[in-house]
Design a protein around this motif. Structure first.
Motif, PDB file in Angstrom:
ATOM      1  N   PHE A   1     -10.876 -70.395 -14.793  1.00  0.00           N
ATOM      2  CA  PHE A   1     -10.947 -71.630 -14.021  1.00  0.00           C
ATOM      3  C   PHE A   1      -9.577 -71.968 -13.478  1.00  0.00           C
ATOM      4  N   CYS A   2      -9.566 -72.836 -12.480  1.00  0.00           N
ATOM      5  CA  CYS A   2      -8.307 -73.337 -11.930  1.00  0.00           C
ATOM      6  C   CYS A   2      -8.167 -74.797 -12.345  1.00  0.00           C
ATOM      7  N   PHE A   3      -6.947 -75.292 -12.278  1.00  0.00           N
ATOM      8  CA  PHE A   3      -6.690 -76.660 -12.716  1.00  0.00           C
ATOM      9  C   PHE A   3      -6.893 -77.653 -11.574  1.00  0.00           C
ATOM     10  N   SER A   4      -7.632 -78.704 -11.852  1.00  0.00           N
ATOM     11  CA  SER A   4      -7.877 -79.749 -10.847  1.00  0.00           C
ATOM     12  C   SER A   4      -6.621 -80.586 -10.624  1.00  0.00           C
ATOM     13  N   ASN A   5      -5.771 -80.678 -11.618  1.00  0.00           N
ATOM     14  CA  ASN A   5      -4.497 -81.402 -11.504  1.00  0.00           C
ATOM     15  C   ASN A   5      -3.359 -80.385 -11.400  1.00  0.00           C
ATOM     16  N   ASP A   6      -3.366 -79.649 -10.286  1.00  0.00           N
ATOM     17  CA  ASP A   6      -2.484 -78.494 -10.111  1.00  0.00           C
ATOM     18  C   ASP A   6      -1.003 -78.835 -10.254  1.00  0.00           C
ATOM     19  N   ALA A   7      -0.532 -79.882  -9.622  1.00  0.00           N
ATOM     20  CA  ALA A   7       0.899 -80.214  -9.687  1.00  0.00           C
ATOM     21  C   ALA A   7       1.312 -80.502 -11.133  1.00  0.00           C
ATOM     22  N   GLU A   8       0.496 -81.245 -11.851  1.00  0.00           N
ATOM     23  CA  GLU A   8       0.797 -81.544 -13.255  1.00  0.00           C
ATOM     24  C   GLU A   8       0.728 -80.268 -14.096  1.00  0.00           C
ATOM     25  N   ALA A   9      -0.253 -79.406 -13.824  1.00  0.00           N
ATOM     26  CA  ALA A   9      -0.391 -78.145 -14.556  1.00  0.00           C
ATOM     27  C   ALA A   9       0.857 -77.285 -14.361  1.00  0.00           C
ATOM     28  N   ARG A  10       1.354 -77.208 -13.149  1.00  0.00           N
ATOM     29  CA  ARG A  10       2.565 -76.426 -12.874  1.00  0.00           C
ATOM     30  C   ARG A  10       3.747 -76.968 -13.679  1.00  0.00           C
ATOM     31  N   ARG A  11       3.845 -78.286 -13.741  1.00  0.00           N
ATOM     32  CA  ARG A  11       4.943 -78.908 -14.485  1.00  0.00           C
ATOM     33  C   ARG A  11       4.797 -78.656 -15.988  1.00  0.00           C
ATOM     34  N   LEU A  12       3.595 -78.902 -16.528  1.00  0.00           N
ATOM     35  CA  LEU A  12       3.373 -78.743 -17.964  1.00  0.00           C
ATOM     36  C   LEU A  12       3.522 -77.286 -18.423  1.00  0.00           C
ATOM     37  N   LEU A  13       3.084 -76.347 -17.588  1.00  0.00           N
ATOM     38  CA  LEU A  13       3.176 -74.918 -17.929  1.00  0.00           C
ATOM     39  C   LEU A  13       4.532 -74.319 -17.560  1.00  0.00           C
TER      40      LEU A  13
END
Length: 136
Positions: free
Chosen positions: A71-83
């Protein structure tokens, strides 16, 4: 019999959004990828996606399927930051790393045609150093 099957399928499709909204947090181990090659960008866009380990596919609230769970993340910008996904670089085609994550919503893609499941990344328990994805 066909009407009953149709109604059953319709009911499932109508209730899936409700199931996705009422989910408990799900902890998953697997690998994220943020691909920047032309084909990936064409198919999924500039999204960070996650492939859980096969032993954990059953944790996802999705219909049984013959394809791999990802799956892909619906909150992409936050996912990029958290990961901690590194910025795009010209000498590779993206990044990938092992991670343990917590998602709190999961929306399976049940339509016909191209599409992918989506989930909201709630938090990251741990993430390894990212590896560059070589261009082919």
């Amino acid at each position: 019999m066909k009407l009953a099957a149709l109604l059953s399928t319709h009911l499932l499709l109508c209730t899936l959004p409700l199931l996705a909204q009422a989910q408990s947090p799900i902890v998953l181990d697997g690998q994220y990828s943020a691909r920047t090659d032309e084909m990936s960008l064409e198919i999924i866009g500039k999204r960070v996606c996650f492939a859980p380990d096969k032993a954990q596919w059953g944790r996802l609230p999705r219909p049984a399927a013959t394809h791999d769970a990802w799956f892909c993340f619906s909150n992409d910008a936050e996912a990029r930051r958290l990961l901690r996904v590194p910025a795009r670089q010209a000498d590779n085609c993206g990044w990938q790393a092992r991670a343990r994550i917590i998602i709190d919503t999961y929306q399976p893609y049940v339509e016909q045609g191209d599409g992918n499941d989506m989930a909201r990344l709630a938090s990251v328990v741990k993430v390894a150093q990212p590896n560059a994805i070589a261009c082919e």
